[in-house]
Design an enzyme around this catalytic site. Structure first.
Site, PDB file in Angstrom:
ATOM      1  N   ASP A 165       0.755  -1.215   0.185  1.00 46.86           N
ATOM      2  CA  ASP A 165      -0.006  -0.060  -0.022  1.00 46.86           C
ATOM      3  C   ASP A 165       0.912   1.103  -0.107  1.00 46.86           C
ATOM      4  O   ASP A 165       1.734   1.540   1.026  1.00 46.86           O
ATOM      5  CB  ASP A 165      -0.855  -0.024   1.215  1.00 46.86           C
ATOM      6  N   THR A 225      -3.147   5.128  -3.985  1.00 43.10           N
ATOM      7  CA  THR A 225      -1.929   5.946  -3.507  1.00 43.10           C
ATOM      8  C   THR A 225      -0.499   5.428  -3.983  1.00 43.10           C
ATOM      9  O   THR A 225       0.199   6.331  -4.111  1.00 43.10           O
ATOM     10  CB  THR A 225      -2.007   5.349  -1.990  1.00 43.10           C
ATOM     11  N   THR A 226      -0.484   4.464  -4.684  1.00 38.04           N
ATOM     12  CA  THR A 226       0.901   4.270  -5.503  1.00 38.04           C
ATOM     13  C   THR A 226       1.035   5.018  -6.569  1.00 38.04           C
ATOM     14  O   THR A 226       1.794   5.634  -7.048  1.00 38.04           O
ATOM     15  CB  THR A 226       1.260   2.661  -5.451  1.00 38.04           C
ATOM     16  N   ASP A 234      -8.861  -0.343   1.622  1.00 40.73           N
ATOM     17  CA  ASP A 234      -8.989   0.083   0.101  1.00 40.73           C
ATOM     18  C   ASP A 234     -10.150  -0.181  -0.666  1.00 40.73           C
ATOM     19  O   ASP A 234     -10.852   0.611  -1.454  1.00 40.73           O
ATOM     20  CB  ASP A 234      -7.876  -0.375  -0.744  1.00 40.73           C
TER      21      ASP A 234
END
Length: 543
Positions: free
Chosen positions: A74, A107-108, A405
């Site tokens: 994550d 988020t990445t 997520d």
């Protein structure tokens, strides 16, 4: 030369000039050097996490200063746990956290995109283009990309009757996580949890009613969705009943103990009679408290504080089951779920403040002695708990992050029911659109548009690299197919099934998530390109 206290000095003619204290120790970058430093830092951080992207992405093992180990892919968690000192690196951490807070997923990808944009900005700076022109060009290109996303987005049906589309979206999110061994089960749990607390008419999801609770032991497949509240506590006395039906719950934040005199004097117990009298007083007070709870009609007492064995024995004698040491957040969730009121004093307890639940039972786990308390069939039945199981703490925590997520993505789809296709398909389509628009521009911004289009390709390139494919060949092939057919569902075949059509592979992403990625990355890059001077906070400045 005379000097005055502070940072101003005067020469022999009385003219003032500025002295900067510890000037030789100050680290200061200005102009292009500052921008190059920003770009280098962003590239390093982006390259660190880009191989965590996609279903074949790799995990990172993060070791805290006290030796605690976290294994995750994550992006927000990785960046939060990295000890980053560079100022621009800290901005990228905040960028990832913003995406996590707003959307919960991507988020990445947002950091990889920001790093690619800054890399393209570095190449444009080397060609002599002013950073302001680059920043403005990126902003316009970002707007065009978002406009194109809205054009290629498809409508998505959200209903209680047909959960399959939502499950497919959740499976796309969970495909890159550690829980993909029980892929569909986790996706179904996430969908049912969100729909339990969602209002489809107002398109609102109350996340406060969803609790994700972890318990070490068992397998990931043992994860269950409980329509109620699960707390990691047990009934206070082993002889009290372990299952209660049609329960009226007293939710207390006052302890079962006699009131203490609010003085600084101490109490000396000198004789046996004094001790017996003190014990009798305590017993009477305990009994009075228990009877107050009973008279209010409660059949279960949940207390935020503990109580000693004497009080526990009296509760058993009066047939009043109890639970002690229940934390503040759990107390609040129980109050919401059961429709009860939190009572701070026994005198305030009355029947109208009791919570109601159809079933309260202890849940035991296999051959272990671990037990948890489950409160089900609550008056506010919308409150749900996901009980995550796993072989060790590391696995349980990563499964909780993965489910978070998935929950956030489903919430985004309920709020805005539009989708684009994953596997880098949306980025490739936007890249082609932005590059085509660049050919129509006669101004200097056309270079920024082409750089933006190339940066968008960093997402599918990373997906291809992480999947073991020849990245350039895979990207060129999909671009050619998209340009020829105009189908925005063609992406990188990460699972190597021989099919690059993401619509057929059911690889679906939320439009809101993808749009937010592009907006946040563009805004941050524009801000960084306008920083041309980095000074430490203890610099001395004169007037």
């Amino acid at each position: 030369m005379t000097s005055l206290p502070g940072s101003i000095a005067f020469d022999e003619y009385g003219r003032p000039f500025i002295i900067i204290r510890d000037q030789e120790k100050q680290r200061r970058l200005t102009g292009i050097d500052a921008l190059k430093s920003h770009i280098l830092a962003a590239k390093q951080i982006s390259n660190t996490i880009r191989n965590s992207l996609g279903p074949k992405g790799l995990d990172k093992m993060m070791v805290s200063p006290d030796g605690e180990v976290t294994v995750t892919n994550d992006g927000a968690t990785i960046l939060k746990m990295m000890e980053i000192e560079h100022e621009i690196g800290k901005l990228l951490v905040q960028l990832s956290q913003s995406q996590d807070d707003e959307i919960g997923d991507g988020t990445t990808g947002v950091v990889v995109l920001a790093g690619a944009l800054l890399e393209q900005a570095g190449a444009l700076l080397d060609r002599g283009i002013h950073p302001i022109r680059i920043a403005d060009g990126f902003e316009l290109a970002g707007q065009k990309a978002v406009e194109h996303l809205d054009k290629i987005a498809g409508l998505f049906s959200v209903s209680d009757d047909n959960l399959e589309p939502l499950i497919k979206v959740a499976m796309t999110t969970l495909g890159s996580k550690i829980v993909n061994k029980c892929h569909r089960q986790m996706a179904e749990i996430a969908v049912r949890a969100v729909l339990s607390v969602a209002n489809l008419e107002t398109r609102d999801v109350n996340f406060e009613l969803i609790k994700v609770q972890g318990k070490i032991g068992g397998r990931l497949e043992d994860t269950i969705l409980v329509e109620g509240v699960v707390i990691d506590k047990t009934i206070s006395h082993p002889q009290m009943p372990k299952e209660l039906k049609d329960v009226k719950i007293a939710i207390l934040t006052c302890p079962f103990e006699p009131p203490k005199p609010k003085t600084k004097h101490k109490l000396d117990v000198a004789t046996t009679e004094d001790y017996k009298e003190l014990r009798k007083y305590e017993q009477e007070k305990f009994l009075e408290m228990v009877l107050q709870v009973k008279q209010a009609g409660a059949t279960l007492a949940i207390c935020q504080w503990g109580f000693d064995d004497d009080a526990n024995h009296l509760l058993l004698q009066q047939s009043l089951p109890a639970v002690r040491w229940v934390g503040g957040p759990e107390i609040e969730l129980i109050a919401i779920a059961t429709g009860g009121r939190i009572v701070p004093r026994f005198e305030e307890l009355n029947p109208s403040k009791l919570g109601r639940a159809g079933l309260v039972r202890e849940l035991s786990f296999g051959t272990t002695k671990d037990r948890m308390l489950v409160i089900e069939k609550c008056s506010n039945s919308r409150a749900v708990t996901i009980l995550v199981r796993g072989g060790n703490a590391m696995l349980v925590e990563e499964a909780k992050r993965s489910l978070h997520d998935a929950l956030c993505v489903i919430r985004s789809l309920i709020q805005e029911p539009k989708i684009v296709y994953g596997g880098g398909a949306a980025e490739i389509s936007c890249s082609l659109a932005v590059a085509a628009y660049a050919d129509q521009l006669a101004s200097l911004e056309q270079y920024a548009f082409r750089g933006f289009a190339e940066a968008l390709e960093s997402i599918p390139l990373s997906l291809a690299e992480n999947s073991g494919l020849s990245a350039i060949h895979a990207l060129a092939e999909v671009k050619a197919k998209q340009a020829g057919s105009g189908d925005p569902a063609l992406g990188i075949d990460c699972m190597q099934t021989g099919n690059s059509n993401m619509r057929e592979q059911h690889v679906i992403e939320s439009l809101k998530s993808k749009r937010q990625q592009i907006k946040l990355a563009t805004q941050l890059v524009k801000m960084i390109l306008k920083i041309d001077d980095v000074r430490s906070s203890n610099d001395s400045h004169g007037l």
